[in-house]
Enzyme design. Structure first.
Site, short mmCIF file in Angstrom:
data_model
loop_
_atom_site.label_atom_id
_atom_site.label_comp_id
_atom_site.label_asym_id
_atom_site.label_seq_id
_atom_site.Cartn_x
_atom_site.Cartn_y
_atom_site.Cartn_z
N GLY A 253 9.93 -1.80 -4.61
CA GLY A 253 10.83 -1.32 -3.57
C GLY A 253 11.80 -2.38 -3.10
N THR A 254 11.35 -3.63 -3.08
CA THR A 254 12.23 -4.70 -2.60
C THR A 254 13.44 -4.87 -3.52
OG1 THR A 254 10.43 -5.89 -1.53
CG2 THR A 254 12.37 -7.18 -2.13
N GLN B 235 7.43 4.50 2.32
CA GLN B 235 6.24 4.95 3.03
C GLN B 235 6.04 6.46 2.98
OE1 GLN B 235 3.82 3.19 4.24
NE2 GLN B 235 4.74 1.16 3.99
N SER C 70 8.44 2.57 -3.88
CA SER C 70 7.63 1.49 -4.44
C SER C 70 6.38 2.08 -5.08
CB SER C 70 7.25 0.51 -3.31
OG SER C 70 6.36 -0.47 -3.79
N GLY C 71 6.06 1.63 -6.30
CA GLY C 71 4.93 2.20 -7.02
C GLY C 71 3.58 1.92 -6.37
N HIS C 72 3.38 0.68 -5.92
CA HIS C 72 2.04 0.33 -5.44
C HIS C 72 1.71 0.93 -4.07
CE1 HIS C 72 2.88 -2.80 -2.31
NE2 HIS C 72 4.03 -2.86 -2.93
N CYS D 259 5.20 -9.80 5.58
CA CYS D 259 4.78 -9.18 4.33
C CYS D 259 3.75 -10.05 3.62
CB CYS D 259 5.98 -8.95 3.43
SG CYS D 259 7.03 -7.63 4.01
#
Length: 391
Positions: free
Chosen positions: A72-73, A179, A199-201, A324
């Site tokens: 995502g970042t 989210q 984001s995948g995780h 983070c």
């Protein structure tokens, strides 16, 4: 993951979905460079295309609009910086002050390099005022950035209203959906989003995976350069096993999540009822428009990190503060923007299979941990006072 550990930090990361694990193993066995022309490469390309189609379908996008990233970042950085690099006349951005740092940091970097950036505040629940955001959009605004739901307090933002305000002035809307993908319905057209990151995780896929959806209106220049993959929008070899696993996880979670919403919201209510019995606890976020599985609160007169360590010693994993990583102790920029207390902050977020026993376990341990820390803080204060009197 062992159930002996009470894991209550699903908003940070999630375990691999069984279907994602299966897809990853299958893709790893069938390795090949999807940009080549021989048989193995063509099979890899087919698998990559299939993964892209599944991800795009999950958010109501076209496959050719989707850019695979390392998370995502990177997706957020590419959206903000890549769009700015391709811009000609428009050099103004609007961002909410409670965006994730993956959006705020590139926006602020642009502000130091000739762009103007207007940061829009939030109310005490962490919600942006749509009228205030609309007033910030100008005729030269390139991009409006508003997250779907806040990553720290769970407040759901007025994204649709933001899209209308942006489009009325010819600007684009970036929605951070890290989210919400796999937890709430996410549809590009329904949100009015021109760009969307995930984001995948955070959705039961593997770490190091993510994606950006950039509609045909959004012209991007790559941040990573060196080859012409991802339709010249992102250089670097595609993570084929990761993409396949992320696509399997997202597809599975989109199908499963609707049936879990009410149950997870019930766990949140159970936790909130328990917190009400602990003195001097302040709950954060919008009481109605919020993620069902996330509860954020501050415990007055203690440090959140100290509480974290005490809970960890009891086998309970929660998150505190905004950083983070565990290497920084910066106060939460989200809580500060809300005018809330930044010390003693705790975020609890449930996995899809969390149970009432998980909540009860936390409520069993939390009051004593809070009391111990407050007693230690009081002893420290008295020691300082005695030392001062002795001087």
């Amino acid at each position: 993951m062992s159930r002996a550990e009470t894991y209550l930090d699903a908003a940070s990361t999630t375990p691999l979905h069984p279907l994602a694990r299966e897809a990853m193993a299958e893709a790893a066995d069938g390795f090949g460079d999807p940009s080549r022309l021989y048989g193995r490469a063509r099979r890899a390309r087919m698998l990559l295309d299939r993964s892209r189609e599944r991800l795009a379908a999950a958010v109501g996008a076209a496959p050719d609009e989707l850019v695979l990233t390392s998370g995502g970042t990177e997706a957020a950085n590419l959206a903000v910086t890549g769009l700015a690099r391709a811009a000609r006349r428009r050099r103004h951005l609007v961002v909410s002050v409670v965006e994730h740092t993956s959006v705020l940091a590139p926006a602020r970097a642009l502000a130091a390099n000739g762009f103007e950036v207007t940061e829009v505040g939030v109310d005490h629940t962490g919600r942006v005022d749509p009228a205030e955001l609309a007033a910030a959009v100008r005729d030269d605004t390139l991009l409006v950035c508003l997250q779907h739901a806040n990553h720290e307090v769970g407040t759901i933002q007025p994204v649709r209203e933001a899209a209308e305000a942006a489009h009325a002035r010819g600007a684009l809307l970036l929605v951070d959906a890290c989210q919400t993908v796999g937890r709430l319905p996410v549809d590009m057209a329904g949100l009015g989003a021109d760009l969307l990151v995930a984001s995948g995780h955070k959705v039961y896929g593997p770490p190091g995976t993510g994606f950006l959806v950039a509609s045909r209106r959004a012209r991007l220049r790559p941040v990573l350069v060196g080859d012409e993959r991802e339709r010249r929008r992102r250089a670097g070899m595609e993570n084929l096993p990761g993409a396949a696993a992320m696509a399997a996880a997202v597809a599975a979670r989109v199908a499963e999540a609707p049936g879990e919403h009410d149950r997870l919201a019930g766990l949140s209510r159970r936790l909130l009822d328990g917190l009400a019995a602990i003195p001097e606890v302040v709950v954060h976020g919008d009481p109605g428009r919020r993620l069902p599985h996330l509860v954020a609160f501050s415990v007055l007169y203690i440090e959140g990190e100290a509480l974290l360590l005490l809970l960890d010693a009891k086998g309970i994993a929660v998150h505190s503060g905004s950083s983070c990583t565990a290497d920084t102790q910066e106060p939460s920029h989200v809580l500060a923007a809300m005018g809330a207390i930044t010390h003693g902050s705790v975020r609890v977020s449930f996995l899809h299979d969390a149970t009432e026993a998980d909540v009860d376990r936390l409520l069993e341990v939390l009051p004593a941990a809070v009391a111990d820390l407050r007693e230690m803080a009081e002893l420290d204060t008295r020691a300082v006072e005695r030392a001062a009197e002795g001087q």
